[in-house]
Design a protein around this motif. Structure first.
Motif, short mmCIF file in Angstrom:
data_model
loop_
_atom_site.label_atom_id
_atom_site.label_comp_id
_atom_site.label_asym_id
_atom_site.label_seq_id
_atom_site.Cartn_x
_atom_site.Cartn_y
_atom_site.Cartn_z
N UNK A 17 2.36 -0.03 -8.14
CA UNK A 17 3.09 0.42 -7.59
C UNK A 17 2.23 0.07 -5.99
N UNK A 18 1.60 0.28 -5.93
CA UNK A 18 0.85 -0.77 -4.84
C UNK A 18 1.65 -1.71 -3.98
N UNK B 288 -8.09 -3.61 -6.49
CA UNK B 288 -6.23 -3.57 -6.67
C UNK B 288 -5.65 -5.56 -7.24
N UNK B 289 -6.82 -6.21 -6.68
CA UNK B 289 -5.97 -7.51 -7.42
C UNK B 289 -7.05 -7.86 -8.99
N UNK B 290 -8.16 -7.43 -8.32
CA UNK B 290 -9.59 -8.24 -9.56
C UNK B 290 -9.04 -7.37 -11.16
N UNK C 272 -7.84 -1.81 6.09
CA UNK C 272 -7.48 -2.62 4.41
C UNK C 272 -6.35 -1.11 3.37
N UNK C 273 -5.54 -1.53 3.23
CA UNK C 273 -4.10 -0.90 2.29
C UNK C 273 -4.70 -1.55 0.46
N UNK C 274 -3.42 -2.33 1.42
CA UNK C 274 -2.90 -3.39 0.11
C UNK C 274 -4.98 -3.83 -0.37
#
Length: 378
Positions: free
Chosen positions: A113-114, A251-253, A57-59
């Motif tokens: 950037x991600x 990355x989202x939360x 998992x990257x994203x």
């Protein structure tokens, strides 16, 4: 794999633990010309490293070091997989947003950037490209080209075999490490010597260096997973996730927009949040789907899976995919160490020893990147 006779010359590095984090350190060290020995207490790696999705998992990984390490690990997996005989079963990520608040999170993510090389698709466009997804009620779909998927229950053994054959790594299975005082490592079968030692013992928080591990206030996380047989010919376009993942993956939360989504999910999916459920679906070469997962935390997690949790996971599966059938063929649990403050513990009891524990369930996704950082900084 039979135990290799002891060498009279010692090693440059001894790795304690043959899970993915230990193997990542063994590979990275061997690539730098070091003589490596891996010591594993069980007859084979049977812990968290084979009980997961095999999903690199990257994203959505936490920004900064975790995302950077995941990107590095992805490159290593791509490089070593063909040599080790490991199939990359599928690629890419499709994350469906069914609530306007989830769409807002994805829009915000795309501005980071991600989000580079990712695409935010409208539901109709995504449906045309990924008919296996159920998108009639979706707002949008995040497509990421970064993700890889391997079959973890076979990949770990194949990677170990290749490290032994191609890189001369010595493996000693069925041998517990009782004491580490570098350069001496005392095991249940004798004594080994190495200039340096990396301890990657995953859930064994009360064994080697327990007093130092305790300072990090870790607990254990138990997850539930399923293998599901769909109808013949069903194919995923890649790995699949949905709204619930947006309030778990940092990355989202950690984006401001996630607060509104979390509030709505608390009203509509309180049971799923209480069990730490977020949907991940990947596909195996035989067509079966690996589906999960949940998260329950305790110092000594009970080994008993809950049917309520499985049914919640299956409900999310059926609402996210266009499945005609979903026959459960396997159920299992996994356990990994967990921290509220850090995704990875790298501790230095002395100049010759490192204790490395992934505390976020992302060993397959970040292990090679962590090992690179540990050996670079040592």
């Amino acid at each position: 794999m039979p135990a290799t006779p002891y060498s009279n010359h010692g090693f440059d590095l001894i790795v304690v633990g043959a899970g993915i984090v230990g193997l990542a350190h063994a590979y990275t060290a061997a690539l730098r010309g070091l003589k490596v020995c891996v010591v594993e207490r069980d007859a084979a790696a049977i812990g968290a490293s084979i009980r997961n999705f095999g999903f690199i998992t990257i994203t959505g990984q936490a920004p900064g070091d975790t995302w950077r390490r995941a990107m590095h690990a992805r490159e290593v997996w791509q490089q070593v997989a063909p040599y080790a005989g490991i199939d990359i079963v599928h690629r890419n990520l499709w994350l469906a947003a069914y609530r306007p608040e989830a769409h807002d999170v994805l829009e915000a993510f795309m501005r980071t950037p991600m989000g580079e090389a990712c695409e935010l698709l409208d539901a109709a466009d995504a449906q045309a490209k990924a008919p296996a997804l159920s998108l009639a009620d979706a707002c949008s779909v995040l497509y990421s080209p970064h993700e890889l998927r391997v079959e973890s229950r076979t990949a770990i053994g194949l990677l170990s075999k290749w490290l032994a054959e191609a890189h001369g790594v010595t493996f000693r299975y069925g041998e517990a490490v009782l004491e580490v005082q570098a350069p001496r490592v005392r095991t249940s079968r004798g004594t080994l010597h190495a200039e340096r030692v990396v301890v990657c013992t995953n859930t064994d928080l009360n064994g080697l260096f327990a007093e130092r591990i305790a300072a990090h206030e870790l607990t254990l996380c138990r997850l539930q997973m399923l293998r599901v047989k769909p109808e013949a010919g069903f194919r995923l376009p890649g790995s699949v996730m949905m709204d619930l993942s947006l309030v778990r993956y940092e990355g989202y939360s950690t984006l401001p927009e996630a607060a509104a989504l979390r509030a709505r999910l608390q009203q509509e999916e309180a049971a799923s949040l209480a069990h730490g459920i977020h949907l991940i679906v990947v596909q195996s070469a035989d067509g079966s789907l690996v589906v999960g997962d949940s998260h329950h935390y305790a110092d000594a997690p009970e080994p008993f899976a809950m049917e309520e949790v499985d049914q919640l996971i299956l409900r999310h599966l059926r609402s996210t995919l266009n499945l005609e059938t979903a026959q459960i063929t396997e159920r299992w649990t996994g356990v990994y160490p967990s921290s509220k403050t850090t995704p990875c513990v790298i501790d230095a009891p002395d100049d010759a020893t490192r204790v490395v524990l992934v505390t976020s369930g992302s060993g397959a996704s970040t292990g090679f990147g962590i090992a690179h950082d540990v050996l670079d900084a040592w």
